[in-house]
Design an enzyme around this catalytic site. Structure first.
Site, PDB file in Angstrom:
ATOM      1  N   ASN A 165       0.879  -1.163   0.000  1.00 19.35           N
ATOM      2  CA  ASN A 165       0.000   0.000   0.000  1.00 19.35           C
ATOM      3  C   ASN A 165       0.918   1.215   0.000  1.00 19.35           C
ATOM      4  OD1 ASN A 165      -1.863   1.981   0.403  1.00 19.35           O
ATOM      5  ND2 ASN A 165      -2.846   1.023   2.177  1.00 19.35           N
ATOM      6  N   GLU A 192      -7.870  -5.910   4.724  1.00 18.10           N
ATOM      7  CA  GLU A 192      -7.723  -5.584   3.305  1.00 18.10           C
ATOM      8  C   GLU A 192      -6.516  -6.285   2.692  1.00 18.10           C
ATOM      9  OE1 GLU A 192      -8.406  -1.549   4.763  1.00 18.10           O
ATOM     10  OE2 GLU A 192      -9.218  -1.082   2.792  1.00 18.10           O
ATOM     11  N   LYS A 206       3.479   0.744   2.982  1.00 19.38           N
ATOM     12  CA  LYS A 206       3.053  -0.220   3.984  1.00 19.38           C
ATOM     13  C   LYS A 206       3.096  -1.587   3.298  1.00 19.38           C
ATOM     14  CE  LYS A 206      -0.883   0.194   7.053  1.00 19.38           C
ATOM     15  NZ  LYS A 206      -2.193   0.828   7.097  1.00 19.38           N
ATOM     16  N   ARG A 231      -2.340  -2.156  -3.701  1.00 16.14           N
ATOM     17  CA  ARG A 231      -3.593  -1.443  -3.509  1.00 16.14           C
ATOM     18  C   ARG A 231      -3.570  -0.199  -4.393  1.00 16.14           C
ATOM     19  NH1 ARG A 231      -5.421   2.664   1.011  1.00 16.14           N
ATOM     20  NH2 ARG A 231      -7.575   2.826   0.374  1.00 16.14           N
TER      21      ARG A 231
END
Ligand code: ADP
Length: 404
Positions: A7, A388, A14, A92
């Site tokens: 992410n 997620e 991340k 993401r």
């Protein structure tokens, strides 16, 4: 398979390394202050050896990825021996526009298309692209897969996604509702469908409202596993009251403020995205924990912000029950949804006519995943922690397997 989930923000990365068979997180971390001129770059990394904090300057995302790979493949504490053990990276990506409604294998052309969508998500897509490009350079033989936050909402019917503006703005600029937090809404919907199946409800008949309540918050109305409406719009600014975002507004207020304050568009953007919401109303904080504390100490504006936050959710639950033609379950997730029993109780109170009746004791004591509804009620209330990263890893593996 070993999957890296990434992410990527404008100055942060991340990451998690996930074993897709066991869904165990083998390693995870956060690289911060990437490319920040004043320095202060650091990586917080967790592995089976424990947690380490590295102070390292990272000029760009590629340098950050280099450090992350060193950590992941570290001889003593690395979760893998070399990068070649990584089967894919799942990225993401915030905005997929109308084009990207499925997990997508990324190549140079796709990266450029994601970049072009930056017009719709100027803060997010360019940052996501930085992460993708860094991985493409650092590990050219590893598949890179993009998972879009907007994708799960692609089933919303036209009458629910179109704004009542001149139609040409949809045609020319793609002005419509897209919705966000799709990966989270999808993950908790699947979990709720499994729980409802235990009660004899077929997955394709389930009517579920998922409430993702965090710093950013959104609701989704999900019929038979497919989203039919969601509260965020063309951007994540619409809908619920959030930490610093106003959510729904009379659009003419923006014109009024622009004139009154002689403000330029960026200043108006700042007001509705960074200075409003819980923070703007309470004057205390954007953080729900602070709002709850100040409310209990008798702070009027904090209580007002809390009541407004919950009332907006209740209005949406009413509206979405109509969109779904009834309701089998609501799901609470996200930092606030998972942790604030006060918000859950305030949201549910008075909704008994929809079959929603919370069990106060369970609401206070149970941690997710759990059913916190009164057993006699017609509608289930689920508390389901979102994940997620796990969903991105699952979708990445699905795409790899289908492609074989
Ligand atoms: P993000 O949208 O940035 O991912 P999170 O999902 O982590 O945010 O949610 C952050 C929000 O969750 C903050 O408003 C925080 O106050 C709230 N929160 C976390 N723990 C609690 C708690 N125990 N009680 C109330 N609110 C909480």
């Amino acid at each position: 398979m070993k999957i890296v989930v990434l992410n990527s923000g404008s100055s942060s990365l991340k990451y998690q390394l996930i074993d897709s068979e066991t869904e165990e997180v083998l390693s995870k971390g956060l690289a911060e202050r990437i490319g920040v001129v004043s320095g202060g770059g650091r990586i917080m990394h967790e592995s089976f050896c424990g947690e380490v904090v590295l102070d390292v300057e990272m000029a760009d995302h590629e340098q950050a990825m280099e450090h992350v790979f060193e950590l992941l493949t570290n001889a003593k504490c690395g979760a893998v021996a070399s990068v070649s053990e990584i089967s894919a990276v799942g990225h993401r990506v915030v905005h997929g526009g109308e084009k990207f409604v499925q997990p997508t294998l990324v190549d140079e052309v796709i990266v450029e298309e994601i970049e072009q969508l930056s017009q719709l998500a100027p803060l997010h897509n360019p940052a996501n692209v930085k992460g993708i490009r860094a991985c493409m350079h650092k590990m050219p033989n590893v598949p890179q897969v993009a998972i879009f936050d907007t994708a799960y909402h692609s089933t919303i019917p036209d009458y629910a996604y179109i704004y009542a503006l001149p139609y040409k703005f949809y045609e020319k600029y793609g002005v419509r509702r897209y919705g966000f937090h799709g990966t989270s809404h999808k993950y908790v919907t699947r979990q709720a469908q499994k729980k409802l199946a235990e009660q004899g409800l077929e997955p394709d008949k389930t009517r579920i409202i998922t409430c993702h309540l965090g710093n950013g918050s959104s609701l989704a109305a999900v019929l038979g596993g497919k989203v039919v409406d969601t509260s965020m719009g063309m951007t994540p600014a619409e809908g619920l009251v959030m930490g610093t975002r106003a959510g729904d507004l009379d659009p003419a207020i923006l014109v009024f403020l622009a004139k009154e304050l002689r403000a330029i568009p960026n200043e108006i953007d700042d007001i509705i995205n960074k200075k409003s919401g819980l923070l703007g109303v309470s004057g205390v904080s954007s953080d729900m924990r602070d709002i709850e504390k100040a409310t209990s100490e008798g702070n009027y504006r904090a209580r007002l912000a809390l009541e407004l936050f919950c009332y907006r959710i209740r209005k949406y639950i009413g509206a979405y029950s109509t969109a779904l033609g009834g309701l089998d379950a609501i799901v609470f997730t996200g930092g606030i949804g998972e942790n604030s029993c006060e918000v859950r109780e305030r949201v549910c109170k008075g909704l008994e006519f929809l079959g929603i009746k919370i069990d106060e004791e369970k609401n206070k004591t149970l941690r997710g995943p759990a059913d916190i509804s009164d057993p006699s009620a017609a509608t289930r209330i689920y508390l389901i922690p979102t994940n997620e990263e796990r969903m991105i890893a699952r979708e990445t593996v699905e795409l790899l397997n289908n492609g074989q």
